[in-house]
Design a protein around this motif. Structure first.
Motif, mmCIF file in Angstrom:
data_model
loop_
_atom_site.group_PDB
_atom_site.id
_atom_site.type_symbol
_atom_site.label_atom_id
_atom_site.label_comp_id
_atom_site.label_asym_id
_atom_site.label_seq_id
_atom_site.Cartn_x
_atom_site.Cartn_y
_atom_site.Cartn_z
ATOM 1 N N ILE A 1 -11.944 -10.852 -2.703
ATOM 2 C CA ILE A 1 -10.854 -11.239 -1.820
ATOM 3 C C ILE A 1 -11.027 -10.480 -0.512
ATOM 4 O O ILE A 1 -11.543 -9.366 -0.491
ATOM 5 N N THR A 2 -10.624 -11.117 0.555
ATOM 6 C CA THR A 2 -10.766 -10.479 1.857
ATOM 7 C C THR A 2 -9.681 -9.426 2.038
ATOM 8 O O THR A 2 -8.691 -9.396 1.300
ATOM 9 N N LYS A 3 -9.852 -8.585 3.032
ATOM 10 C CA LYS A 3 -8.855 -7.558 3.335
ATOM 11 C C LYS A 3 -7.515 -8.212 3.683
ATOM 12 O O LYS A 3 -6.458 -7.760 3.237
ATOM 13 N N ALA A 4 -7.545 -9.287 4.460
ATOM 14 C CA ALA A 4 -6.313 -9.988 4.841
ATOM 15 C C ALA A 4 -5.617 -10.572 3.608
ATOM 16 O O ALA A 4 -4.376 -10.513 3.501
ATOM 17 N N GLU A 5 -6.395 -11.120 2.679
ATOM 18 C CA GLU A 5 -5.809 -11.658 1.445
ATOM 19 C C GLU A 5 -5.192 -10.535 0.620
ATOM 20 O O GLU A 5 -4.117 -10.698 0.037
ATOM 21 N N GLN A 6 -5.864 -9.388 0.583
ATOM 22 C CA GLN A 6 -5.337 -8.248 -0.154
ATOM 23 C C GLN A 6 -4.005 -7.796 0.455
ATOM 24 O O GLN A 6 -3.056 -7.514 -0.263
ATOM 25 N N VAL A 7 -3.945 -7.725 1.774
ATOM 26 C CA VAL A 7 -2.708 -7.318 2.452
ATOM 27 C C VAL A 7 -1.586 -8.288 2.112
ATOM 28 O O VAL A 7 -0.463 -7.875 1.784
ATOM 29 N N HIS A 8 -1.867 -9.588 2.161
ATOM 30 C CA HIS A 8 -0.869 -10.606 1.845
ATOM 31 C C HIS A 8 -0.375 -10.457 0.400
ATOM 32 O O HIS A 8 0.830 -10.476 0.146
ATOM 33 N N ILE A 9 -1.307 -10.284 -0.521
ATOM 34 C CA ILE A 9 -0.941 -10.131 -1.934
ATOM 35 C C ILE A 9 -0.154 -8.839 -2.137
ATOM 36 O O ILE A 9 0.818 -8.811 -2.896
ATOM 37 N N ASN A 10 -0.540 -7.763 -1.459
ATOM 38 C CA ASN A 10 0.209 -6.507 -1.580
ATOM 39 C C ASN A 10 1.648 -6.671 -1.102
ATOM 40 O O ASN A 10 2.567 -6.102 -1.702
ATOM 41 N N HIS A 11 1.867 -7.450 -0.050
ATOM 42 C CA HIS A 11 3.233 -7.705 0.413
ATOM 43 C C HIS A 11 4.037 -8.419 -0.672
ATOM 44 O O HIS A 11 5.203 -8.082 -0.919
ATOM 45 N N GLN A 12 3.400 -9.384 -1.320
ATOM 46 C CA GLN A 12 4.077 -10.099 -2.403
ATOM 47 C C GLN A 12 4.382 -9.150 -3.566
ATOM 48 O O GLN A 12 5.475 -9.185 -4.139
ATOM 49 N N GLU A 13 3.418 -8.307 -3.910
ATOM 50 C CA GLU A 13 3.626 -7.349 -5.002
ATOM 51 C C GLU A 13 4.718 -6.346 -4.651
ATOM 52 O O GLU A 13 5.486 -5.932 -5.519
ATOM 53 N N ASN A 14 4.796 -5.941 -3.378
ATOM 54 C CA ASN A 14 5.846 -5.009 -2.954
ATOM 55 C C ASN A 14 7.225 -5.629 -3.158
ATOM 56 O O ASN A 14 8.163 -4.947 -3.589
ATOM 57 N N ARG A 15 7.357 -6.909 -2.845
ATOM 58 C CA ARG A 15 8.629 -7.602 -3.026
ATOM 59 C C ARG A 15 9.023 -7.615 -4.513
ATOM 60 O O ARG A 15 10.163 -7.321 -4.861
ATOM 61 N N VAL A 16 8.064 -7.937 -5.375
ATOM 62 C CA VAL A 16 8.329 -7.955 -6.816
ATOM 63 C C VAL A 16 8.647 -6.541 -7.306
ATOM 64 O O VAL A 16 9.553 -6.342 -8.114
ATOM 65 N N SER A 17 7.927 -5.559 -6.792
ATOM 66 C CA SER A 17 8.172 -4.166 -7.182
ATOM 67 C C SER A 17 9.602 -3.740 -6.863
ATOM 68 O O SER A 17 10.253 -3.063 -7.651
ATOM 69 N N ARG A 18 10.101 -4.141 -5.698
ATOM 70 C CA ARG A 18 11.491 -3.815 -5.327
ATOM 71 C C ARG A 18 12.480 -4.478 -6.273
ATOM 72 O O ARG A 18 13.482 -3.880 -6.656
ATOM 73 N N GLU A 19 12.181 -5.723 -6.687
ATOM 74 C CA GLU A 19 13.043 -6.399 -7.663
ATOM 75 C C GLU A 19 13.095 -5.610 -8.968
ATOM 76 O O GLU A 19 14.151 -5.471 -9.571
ATOM 77 N N ILE A 20 11.942 -5.126 -9.412
ATOM 78 C CA ILE A 20 11.880 -4.366 -10.661
ATOM 79 C C ILE A 20 12.692 -3.077 -10.503
ATOM 80 O O ILE A 20 13.494 -2.721 -11.359
ATOM 81 N N ARG A 21 12.460 -2.384 -9.410
ATOM 82 C CA ARG A 21 13.138 -1.106 -9.169
ATOM 83 C C ARG A 21 14.655 -1.262 -9.094
ATOM 84 O O ARG A 21 15.403 -0.417 -9.550
ATOM 85 N N ASN A 22 15.127 -2.371 -8.542
ATOM 86 C CA ASN A 22 16.564 -2.579 -8.361
ATOM 87 C C ASN A 22 17.286 -3.011 -9.633
ATOM 88 O O ASN A 22 18.496 -3.207 -9.597
ATOM 89 N N HIS A 23 16.587 -3.142 -10.727
ATOM 90 C CA HIS A 23 17.242 -3.480 -12.004
ATOM 91 C C HIS A 23 17.500 -2.236 -12.797
ATOM 92 O O HIS A 23 16.857 -1.304 -12.860
#
Length: 110
Positions: free
Chosen positions: A88-110
């Motif tokens: 995966i390219t660096k840009a794709e990794q950054v995009h996926i990390n943003h998505q994972e960060n959003r999911v991580s916040r959902e997990i943390r807020n439960h």
């Protein structure tokens, strides 16, 4: 005679699975550093969700929603890698990390 046909069919299926797994390994380098980091985060997040469910801090319905989000991210990562020769390219990794960060916040807020 029926047993022999079943045995032959099982062998053909097994050989097909072995061939398919070898093909997947040669085209998808899951050990590439960017892919390894993305997949490690996804495994970690899945474990965090499972722990929250076990502790009673998250319902199974909420967990299913988050697991589905993680699966969608994993599918995207695999599609990206398929388009780039197993990486995966660096840009794709950054995009996926943003998505994972959003999911991580959902997990943390439960």
């Amino acid at each position: 005679m029926k047993t022999n046909k079943s045995l032959v069919a099982a062998c053909i299926v097994a050989l097909g699975l072995i061939s398919a797994s070898g093909f997947a390994q040669s085209n998808f380098d899951e050990t590439h550093p960017r892919r390894a980091e993305v997949n490690s985060r996804l495994r970690n997040q899945n474990a965090r969700v499972d722990n929250k469910v076990a502790d009673g801090k998250m319902s199974r319905g909420e967990a299913t929603k988050i697991h589905n989000q993680d699966h969608a991210i994993r599918r995207e990562e695999r599609r990206d890698a398929a388009a780039n020769g197993g990486h995966i390219t660096k840009a794709e990794q950054v995009h996926i990390n943003h998505q994972e960060n959003r999911v991580s916040r959902e997990i943390r807020n439960h």
